[in-house]
Write a protein that holds these residues in place. Structure first.
Motif, PDB file in Angstrom:
ATOM      1  N   LEU A 163     -39.525 -43.332 -17.931  1.00 40.67           N
ATOM      2  CA  LEU A 163     -39.144 -43.674 -19.294  1.00 40.67           C
ATOM      3  C   LEU A 163     -37.931 -42.846 -19.684  1.00 40.67           C
ATOM      4  O   LEU A 163     -37.839 -41.671 -19.349  1.00 40.67           O
ATOM      5  CB  LEU A 163     -40.314 -43.410 -20.248  1.00 40.67           C
ATOM      6  CG  LEU A 163     -41.599 -44.153 -19.913  1.00 40.67           C
ATOM      7  CD1 LEU A 163     -42.694 -43.782 -20.901  1.00 40.67           C
ATOM      8  CD2 LEU A 163     -41.381 -45.646 -19.891  1.00 40.67           C
ATOM      9  N   ILE A 164     -36.995 -43.486 -20.402  1.00 42.21           N
ATOM     10  CA  ILE A 164     -35.759 -42.796 -20.731  1.00 42.21           C
ATOM     11  C   ILE A 164     -35.413 -42.937 -22.208  1.00 42.21           C
ATOM     12  O   ILE A 164     -35.868 -43.859 -22.881  1.00 42.21           O
ATOM     13  CB  ILE A 164     -34.594 -43.298 -19.857  1.00 42.21           C
ATOM     14  CG1 ILE A 164     -34.379 -44.797 -20.029  1.00 42.21           C
ATOM     15  CG2 ILE A 164     -34.821 -42.963 -18.403  1.00 42.21           C
ATOM     16  CD1 ILE A 164     -33.168 -45.322 -19.305  1.00 42.21           C
ATOM     17  N   THR A 165     -34.601 -42.025 -22.665  1.00 38.48           N
ATOM     18  CA  THR A 165     -34.158 -41.993 -24.064  1.00 38.48           C
ATOM     19  C   THR A 165     -32.907 -42.856 -24.238  1.00 38.48           C
ATOM     20  O   THR A 165     -32.240 -43.204 -23.257  1.00 38.48           O
ATOM     21  CB  THR A 165     -33.832 -40.556 -24.491  1.00 38.48           C
ATOM     22  OG1 THR A 165     -32.723 -40.108 -23.695  1.00 38.48           O
ATOM     23  CG2 THR A 165     -35.031 -39.631 -24.324  1.00 38.48           C
ATOM     24  N   PRO A 166     -32.553 -43.179 -25.479  1.00 42.07           N
ATOM     25  CA  PRO A 166     -31.314 -43.929 -25.723  1.00 42.07           C
ATOM     26  C   PRO A 166     -30.069 -43.224 -25.157  1.00 42.07           C
ATOM     27  O   PRO A 166     -29.152 -43.894 -24.678  1.00 42.07           O
ATOM     28  CB  PRO A 166     -31.249 -44.014 -27.246  1.00 42.07           C
ATOM     29  CG  PRO A 166     -32.688 -43.998 -27.665  1.00 42.07           C
ATOM     30  CD  PRO A 166     -33.339 -43.036 -26.709  1.00 42.07           C
ATOM     31  N   GLY A 167     -30.043 -41.917 -25.178  1.00 46.07           N
ATOM     32  CA  GLY A 167     -28.910 -41.197 -24.617  1.00 46.07           C
ATOM     33  C   GLY A 167     -28.752 -41.427 -23.128  1.00 46.07           C
ATOM     34  O   GLY A 167     -27.634 -41.590 -22.621  1.00 46.07           O
ATOM     35  N   VAL A 168     -29.853 -41.458 -22.418  1.00 48.02           N
ATOM     36  CA  VAL A 168     -29.810 -41.715 -20.975  1.00 48.02           C
ATOM     37  C   VAL A 168     -29.407 -43.170 -20.725  1.00 48.02           C
ATOM     38  O   VAL A 168     -28.640 -43.460 -19.793  1.00 48.02           O
ATOM     39  CB  VAL A 168     -31.164 -41.381 -20.317  1.00 48.02           C
ATOM     40  CG1 VAL A 168     -31.178 -41.778 -18.850  1.00 48.02           C
ATOM     41  CG2 VAL A 168     -31.476 -39.898 -20.470  1.00 48.02           C
TER      42      VAL A 168
END
Length: 77
Positions: A9-14
């Motif tokens: 799972l990743i953040t919007p920044g990634v």
């Protein structure tokens, strides 16, 4: 019983880094497209899966295509 690894799972920044676009463009897509939802949260962070990344990429491509179509129209006389 097969061993499965936890989902990535990743953040919007990634997402922005992976798609090589400014963060504000990804944030705009995530705020304005109700069908793209986080799959988890960690405190205040929203976490997205690979499917969400694909949907963000699709939406960014659609926006860019509309912009380029608009720019290629000949002026009306």
């Amino acid at each position: 019983m097969p061993i499965t690894s936890p989902p990535k799972l990743i953040t919007p920044g990634v997402i922005a880094d992976r798609l090589r676009v400014p963060l504000h463009r990804v944030q705009h897509i995530l705020r304005s497209r109700e069908h793209i939802q986080p799959v988890a949260r960690a405190g205040t962070l929203r976490l997205y899966d690979r499917q969400a990344v694909a949907m963000v990429r699709h939406e960014l491509n659609a926006i860019d295509a509309r912009r380029s179509d608009r720019g290629s129209e000949a002026p009306h006389a």
